[in-house]
Design a protein around this motif. Structure first.
Motif, mmCIF file in Angstrom:
data_model
loop_
_atom_site.group_PDB
_atom_site.id
_atom_site.type_symbol
_atom_site.label_atom_id
_atom_site.label_comp_id
_atom_site.label_asym_id
_atom_site.label_seq_id
_atom_site.Cartn_x
_atom_site.Cartn_y
_atom_site.Cartn_z
ATOM 1 N N GLU A 1 41.180 -47.713 54.144
ATOM 2 C CA GLU A 1 40.401 -46.486 53.989
ATOM 3 C C GLU A 1 39.097 -46.548 54.797
ATOM 4 O O GLU A 1 38.627 -45.524 55.302
ATOM 5 C CB GLU A 1 40.061 -46.235 52.508
ATOM 6 N N VAL A 2 38.527 -47.747 54.894
ATOM 7 C CA VAL A 2 37.309 -47.938 55.704
ATOM 8 C C VAL A 2 37.644 -47.732 57.174
ATOM 9 O O VAL A 2 36.935 -47.014 57.892
ATOM 10 C CB VAL A 2 36.691 -49.334 55.461
ATOM 11 N N ILE A 3 38.728 -48.316 57.619
ATOM 12 C CA ILE A 3 39.136 -48.184 59.023
ATOM 13 C C ILE A 3 39.436 -46.727 59.346
ATOM 14 O O ILE A 3 38.984 -46.206 60.375
ATOM 15 C CB ILE A 3 40.338 -49.099 59.327
ATOM 16 N N ASP A 4 40.174 -46.061 58.476
ATOM 17 C CA ASP A 4 40.498 -44.644 58.702
ATOM 18 C C ASP A 4 39.237 -43.791 58.787
ATOM 19 O O ASP A 4 39.127 -42.922 59.644
ATOM 20 C CB ASP A 4 41.414 -44.113 57.597
ATOM 21 N N ALA A 5 38.297 -44.039 57.888
ATOM 22 C CA ALA A 5 37.053 -43.258 57.893
ATOM 23 C C ALA A 5 36.251 -43.521 59.167
ATOM 24 O O ALA A 5 35.641 -42.604 59.725
ATOM 25 C CB ALA A 5 36.224 -43.580 56.660
ATOM 26 N N LEU A 6 36.249 -44.765 59.635
ATOM 27 C CA LEU A 6 35.516 -45.076 60.864
ATOM 28 C C LEU A 6 36.141 -44.392 62.069
ATOM 29 O O LEU A 6 35.431 -43.834 62.906
ATOM 30 C CB LEU A 6 35.463 -46.590 61.090
ATOM 31 N N THR A 7 37.457 -44.426 62.167
ATOM 32 C CA THR A 7 38.109 -43.829 63.341
ATOM 33 C C THR A 7 38.057 -42.310 63.326
ATOM 34 O O THR A 7 38.052 -41.684 64.383
ATOM 35 C CB THR A 7 39.564 -44.317 63.486
ATOM 36 N N SER A 8 37.980 -41.725 62.132
ATOM 37 C CA SER A 8 37.896 -40.260 62.053
ATOM 38 C C SER A 8 36.442 -39.789 61.898
ATOM 39 O O SER A 8 36.190 -38.591 61.826
ATOM 40 C CB SER A 8 38.732 -39.743 60.888
ATOM 41 N N TYR A 9 35.529 -40.719 61.869
ATOM 42 C CA TYR A 9 34.096 -40.464 61.703
ATOM 43 C C TYR A 9 33.820 -39.578 60.496
ATOM 44 O O TYR A 9 33.121 -38.577 60.574
ATOM 45 C CB TYR A 9 33.459 -39.884 62.968
ATOM 46 N N THR A 10 34.409 -40.007 59.372
ATOM 47 C CA THR A 10 34.161 -39.344 58.097
ATOM 48 C C THR A 10 33.488 -40.347 57.162
ATOM 49 O O THR A 10 33.380 -41.545 57.474
ATOM 50 C CB THR A 10 35.474 -38.831 57.477
ATOM 51 N N ASP B 1 29.765 -47.374 49.811
ATOM 52 C CA ASP B 1 28.412 -46.840 50.001
ATOM 53 C C ASP B 1 27.539 -47.733 50.882
ATOM 54 O O ASP B 1 26.743 -47.240 51.681
ATOM 55 C CB ASP B 1 27.718 -46.619 48.659
ATOM 56 N N ARG B 2 27.677 -49.036 50.739
ATOM 57 C CA ARG B 2 26.862 -49.969 51.536
ATOM 58 C C ARG B 2 27.218 -49.847 53.024
ATOM 59 O O ARG B 2 26.339 -49.808 53.881
ATOM 60 C CB ARG B 2 27.065 -51.397 51.040
ATOM 61 N N LEU B 3 28.502 -49.774 53.326
ATOM 62 C CA LEU B 3 28.929 -49.622 54.719
ATOM 63 C C LEU B 3 28.610 -48.226 55.244
ATOM 64 O O LEU B 3 28.253 -48.068 56.413
ATOM 65 C CB LEU B 3 30.423 -49.923 54.851
ATOM 66 N N GLU B 4 28.710 -47.226 54.387
ATOM 67 C CA GLU B 4 28.350 -45.867 54.793
ATOM 68 C C GLU B 4 26.871 -45.801 55.165
ATOM 69 O O GLU B 4 26.492 -45.096 56.108
ATOM 70 C CB GLU B 4 28.681 -44.864 53.685
ATOM 71 N N ALA B 5 26.029 -46.550 54.464
ATOM 72 C CA ALA B 5 24.602 -46.590 54.794
ATOM 73 C C ALA B 5 24.396 -47.167 56.203
ATOM 74 O O ALA B 5 23.512 -46.711 56.937
ATOM 75 C CB ALA B 5 23.835 -47.409 53.760
ATOM 76 N N VAL B 6 25.213 -48.124 56.581
ATOM 77 C CA VAL B 6 25.139 -48.681 57.940
ATOM 78 C C VAL B 6 25.523 -47.604 58.952
ATOM 79 O O VAL B 6 24.816 -47.396 59.943
ATOM 80 C CB VAL B 6 26.057 -49.921 58.091
#
Length: 168
Positions: free
Chosen positions: A95-104, A109-114
């Motif tokens: 889910e982290v990888i998918d969100a990063l590649t789709s820029y969502t 929360d900690r990684l989203e802050a980054v």
């Protein structure tokens, strides 16, 4: 146009860098590096900076969040592919990888802050607001980490621009 250089065709000054990459990958030189070798200074600088960036106090997945945020922002497809593989090797959640590649929004929360901090640094050319910095710090990151994010942005902006220029 830029071609993939090899040990036989690269400038002599690029050979040590190419050998380092060949040892790390255990195989052929990736096209991005083979084209970066047209400039020994760029290749050496990138390798030195990535080594230093990998020694920062950001955890490995957070470092990759910075790299992926830069790669997606700069539309560097080869970087997205390479660092998606690295995230998988680090056992990052799909889910982290998918969100990063789709820029969502990232589910962590900690990684989203980054990721948000990368955006803030880019948008302000480094002059983030006190609120943006506080948001980053509030998620367990440090002032040192904030500067390490800047280092990652610089390192991988250089790489993504070079990859796009050389059509890697």
């Amino acid at each position: 146009m830029f071609t993939d250089l090899t040990h036989d065709t690269a400038p002599t000054a690029s050979l040590p860098g190419l050998e380092i990459v060949a040892k790390r990958t255990g195989g052929p030189i990736p096209p991005a590096v083979a084209r970066m070798a047209h400039s020994p200074e760029l290749l050496d600088g990138f390798l030195a900076l990535t080594d230093m960036y990998d020694r920062t106090t950001l955890d490995p997945v957070a470092r990759e969040v910075v790299v992926m945020a830069v790669a997606v922002r700069n539309d560097c497809h080869v970087c997205v592919q390479m660092h998606t593989r690295k995230l998988r090797a680090l056992k990052a959640a799909p889910e982290v990888i998918d969100a990063l590649t789709s820029y969502t929004r990232l589910p962590d929360d900690r990684l989203e802050a980054v990721r948000r901090f990368v955006d803030a640094v880019y948008a302000s050319a480094g002059e983030v607001t006190d609120e943006e910095l506080q948001d980053f710090l509030a998620h367990g990151h440090t002032e040192r980490n904030a500067l390490e994010v800047v280092m990652g942005i610089g390192t991988y902006t250089m790489s993504t621009f070079a990859n796009r220029l050389t059509r890697a």
